[in-house]
Motif scaffolding. Sequence first.
Motif, PDB file in Angstrom:
ATOM      1  N   GLU A  63      51.333  39.335  45.036  1.00  0.00           N
ATOM      2  CA  GLU A  63      51.511  39.232  43.627  1.00  0.00           C
ATOM      3  C   GLU A  63      49.995  39.203  42.903  1.00  0.00           C
ATOM      4  OE1 GLU A  63      55.396  38.980  45.213  1.00  0.00           O
ATOM      5  OE2 GLU A  63      53.572  37.761  45.481  1.00  0.00           O
ATOM      6  N   GLN A  64      49.303  38.305  43.574  1.00  0.00           N
ATOM      7  CA  GLN A  64      47.841  37.913  43.211  1.00  0.00           C
ATOM      8  C   GLN A  64      46.969  39.039  43.335  1.00  0.00           C
ATOM      9  OE1 GLN A  64      47.561  34.097  45.455  1.00  0.00           O
ATOM     10  NE2 GLN A  64      46.363  33.291  43.700  1.00  0.00           N
ATOM     11  N   LEU A  65      46.992  39.719  44.581  1.00  0.00           N
ATOM     12  CA  LEU A  65      46.104  40.908  44.688  1.00  0.00           C
ATOM     13  C   LEU A  65      46.113  42.060  43.975  1.00  0.00           C
ATOM     14  CD1 LEU A  65      46.319  40.846  48.825  1.00  0.00           C
ATOM     15  CD2 LEU A  65      44.196  40.303  47.374  1.00  0.00           C
ATOM     16  N   PHE A  66      47.621  42.365  43.616  1.00  0.00           N
ATOM     17  CA  PHE A  66      47.975  43.557  42.936  1.00  0.00           C
ATOM     18  C   PHE A  66      48.579  43.296  41.478  1.00  0.00           C
ATOM     19  CE2 PHE A  66      46.733  46.602  46.378  1.00  0.00           C
ATOM     20  CZ  PHE A  66      47.218  45.604  47.289  1.00  0.00           C
ATOM     21  N   GLY A  67      48.045  42.145  40.943  1.00  0.00           N
ATOM     22  CA  GLY A  67      48.701  41.880  39.720  1.00  0.00           C
ATOM     23  C   GLY A  67      47.976  42.484  38.084  1.00  0.00           C
ATOM     24  N   SER A  68      46.903  43.156  38.521  1.00  0.00           N
ATOM     25  CA  SER A  68      46.455  44.007  37.331  1.00  0.00           C
ATOM     26  C   SER A  68      45.838  45.217  37.695  1.00  0.00           C
ATOM     27  CB  SER A  68      45.560  43.270  36.490  1.00  0.00           C
ATOM     28  OG  SER A  68      44.288  42.929  37.109  1.00  0.00           O
ATOM     29  N   GLN A  69      45.470  46.111  36.785  1.00  0.00           N
ATOM     30  CA  GLN A  69      44.772  47.396  36.880  1.00  0.00           C
ATOM     31  C   GLN A  69      43.079  46.909  37.325  1.00  0.00           C
ATOM     32  OE1 GLN A  69      44.641  50.297  33.758  1.00  0.00           O
ATOM     33  NE2 GLN A  69      44.348  51.910  35.026  1.00  0.00           N
ATOM     34  N   THR A  70      42.672  46.155  36.500  1.00  0.00           N
ATOM     35  CA  THR A  70      41.211  45.618  37.030  1.00  0.00           C
ATOM     36  C   THR A  70      41.243  45.156  38.174  1.00  0.00           C
ATOM     37  OG1 THR A  70      40.942  45.026  34.660  1.00  0.00           O
ATOM     38  CG2 THR A  70      39.421  44.085  36.131  1.00  0.00           C
ATOM     39  N   ARG A  71      42.185  44.449  38.851  1.00  0.00           N
ATOM     40  CA  ARG A  71      42.109  43.862  40.109  1.00  0.00           C
ATOM     41  C   ARG A  71      42.107  45.026  41.098  1.00  0.00           C
ATOM     42  NH1 ARG A  71      46.397  39.251  40.874  1.00  0.00           N
ATOM     43  NH2 ARG A  71      45.237  38.750  39.038  1.00  0.00           N
ATOM     44  N   VAL A  72      42.935  46.027  40.866  1.00  0.00           N
ATOM     45  CA  VAL A  72      43.021  47.048  41.751  1.00  0.00           C
ATOM     46  C   VAL A  72      41.830  47.837  41.971  1.00  0.00           C
ATOM     47  CG1 VAL A  72      44.139  49.295  42.283  1.00  0.00           C
ATOM     48  CG2 VAL A  72      45.426  47.342  41.707  1.00  0.00           C
ATOM     49  N   LYS A  73      41.342  48.180  40.569  1.00  0.00           N
ATOM     50  CA  LYS A  73      39.832  48.715  40.584  1.00  0.00           C
ATOM     51  C   LYS A  73      38.763  48.065  41.303  1.00  0.00           C
ATOM     52  CE  LYS A  73      40.505  51.194  36.102  1.00  0.00           C
ATOM     53  NZ  LYS A  73      40.245  51.341  34.886  1.00  0.00           N
ATOM     54  N   LEU A  74      38.576  46.700  41.180  1.00  0.00           N
ATOM     55  CA  LEU A  74      37.826  45.792  41.875  1.00  0.00           C
ATOM     56  C   LEU A  74      37.932  45.945  43.509  1.00  0.00           C
ATOM     57  CD1 LEU A  74      37.781  42.850  39.531  1.00  0.00           C
ATOM     58  CD2 LEU A  74      35.860  44.371  40.201  1.00  0.00           C
ATOM     59  N   LEU A  75      39.204  45.827  43.943  1.00  0.00           N
ATOM     60  CA  LEU A  75      39.392  45.736  45.348  1.00  0.00           C
ATOM     61  C   LEU A  75      39.084  47.319  45.880  1.00  0.00           C
ATOM     62  CD1 LEU A  75      43.120  44.535  45.291  1.00  0.00           C
ATOM     63  CD2 LEU A  75      41.243  43.536  46.738  1.00  0.00           C
ATOM     64  N   HIS A  76      39.303  48.264  45.112  1.00  0.00           N
ATOM     65  CA  HIS A  76      38.769  49.590  45.694  1.00  0.00           C
ATOM     66  C   HIS A  76      37.214  49.686  45.591  1.00  0.00           C
ATOM     67  CE1 HIS A  76      37.961  54.022  45.699  1.00  0.00           C
ATOM     68  NE2 HIS A  76      39.280  54.059  46.055  1.00  0.00           N
ATOM     69  N   ILE A  77      36.440  49.076  44.665  1.00  0.00           N
ATOM     70  CA  ILE A  77      35.083  49.060  44.819  1.00  0.00           C
ATOM     71  C   ILE A  77      34.621  48.267  45.895  1.00  0.00           C
ATOM     72  CG2 ILE A  77      33.004  48.018  43.620  1.00  0.00           C
ATOM     73  CD1 ILE A  77      34.361  48.633  41.124  1.00  0.00           C
ATOM     74  N   PHE A  78      35.063  47.013  46.184  1.00  0.00           N
ATOM     75  CA  PHE A  78      34.679  46.095  47.096  1.00  0.00           C
ATOM     76  C   PHE A  78      34.994  46.664  48.545  1.00  0.00           C
ATOM     77  CE2 PHE A  78      34.530  42.944  43.723  1.00  0.00           C
ATOM     78  CZ  PHE A  78      33.085  42.735  43.805  1.00  0.00           C
ATOM     79  N   LEU A  79      36.087  47.025  48.806  1.00  0.00           N
ATOM     80  CA  LEU A  79      36.756  47.517  50.285  1.00  0.00           C
ATOM     81  C   LEU A  79      36.254  48.651  50.662  1.00  0.00           C
ATOM     82  CD1 LEU A  79      40.487  45.939  50.189  1.00  0.00           C
ATOM     83  CD2 LEU A  79      38.192  44.908  50.851  1.00  0.00           C
ATOM     84  N   ILE A  80      36.050  49.759  49.803  1.00  0.00           N
ATOM     85  CA  ILE A  80      35.635  50.936  50.080  1.00  0.00           C
ATOM     86  C   ILE A  80      34.235  50.829  50.268  1.00  0.00           C
ATOM     87  CG2 ILE A  80      35.312  53.320  49.418  1.00  0.00           C
ATOM     88  CD1 ILE A  80      38.268  52.573  50.256  1.00  0.00           C
ATOM     89  N   ASN A  81      33.515  49.945  49.462  1.00  0.00           N
ATOM     90  CA  ASN A  81      31.993  50.087  49.685  1.00  0.00           C
ATOM     91  C   ASN A  81      31.745  48.475  50.282  1.00  0.00           C
ATOM     92  OD1 ASN A  81      31.378  52.586  48.180  1.00  0.00           O
ATOM     93  ND2 ASN A  81      32.700  51.399  46.733  1.00  0.00           N
ATOM     94  N   SER A  82      32.200  48.124  51.432  1.00  0.00           N
ATOM     95  CA  SER A  82      32.001  46.782  51.673  1.00  0.00           C
ATOM     96  C   SER A  82      30.605  46.293  51.971  1.00  0.00           C
ATOM     97  CB  SER A  82      33.105  46.644  53.003  1.00  0.00           C
ATOM     98  OG  SER A  82      32.576  47.571  53.969  1.00  0.00           O
ATOM     99  N   ASP A  83      29.711  47.123  52.142  1.00  0.00           N
ATOM    100  CA  ASP A  83      28.332  46.617  52.465  1.00  0.00           C
ATOM    101  C   ASP A  83      27.799  46.491  51.252  1.00  0.00           C
ATOM    102  OD1 ASP A  83      28.622  49.342  51.954  1.00  0.00           O
ATOM    103  OD2 ASP A  83      26.731  49.860  53.334  1.00  0.00           O
TER     104      ASP A  83
END
Length: 205
Positions: free
Chosen positions: A3-23
């Motif tokens: 619930e914490q991870l996917f609680g908002s659209q902003t959070r999902v966008k941030l996850l995408h940025i950080f995990l797809i571009n992890s370096d």
Amino acid sequence: MLEQLFGSQTRVKLLHIFLINSDERYFVRELTRDLESQINAVRRELQNLEEIGVIKEVEGKEGNPKQNRKFYQADTKFVLYSELKSILQKSQFLLEKKFAKALQKIGRVYYLALTGFFVGNKSLPIDMLIVGKLNKKKFEKLLKGFERNFRREINYTLLDKEEFDYRRSVADRFLYSILDSEKIVMIDEIMNTFGQVADKEEKNN
């Protein structure tokens, strides 16, 4: 935790940025600008992700005049890092498939291959190879929307079928550097296939 991870659209966008571009490393205002979001919302979600352990605070890049700013980066040691990245990669494939379908509506497309950034190979000169004829204005608009999903400029080469056939017949070095490399083939009427995920899936199996 989910619930914490996917609680908002902003959070999902941030996850995408950080995990797809992890370096890559990012600072708050940079993320706020790219996400077109409120800075307080971005700060709040960064704090949540840092507390969970998905991201960590890091130093700026050497030689960067903004090095004194607070930077964030994906923490690859996070216990669910691989699982989360896998989910986002599947989501990315859906975006790629949607882009391929939209591309076919604005012109005649014989071939579409995603390479470079899309397969994690920074040494390749382009990220996308298209063979066909497209409405230029509609394509530029479509591409900009696609780029926003990945927070980066996508380098592409567009060839008409005649030029593609000629370059292939003379074993053009640039063309074969793409055709012989790892890639995701989304459209291939030249080889009579469609939606084939070439090389990438084979490598993962």
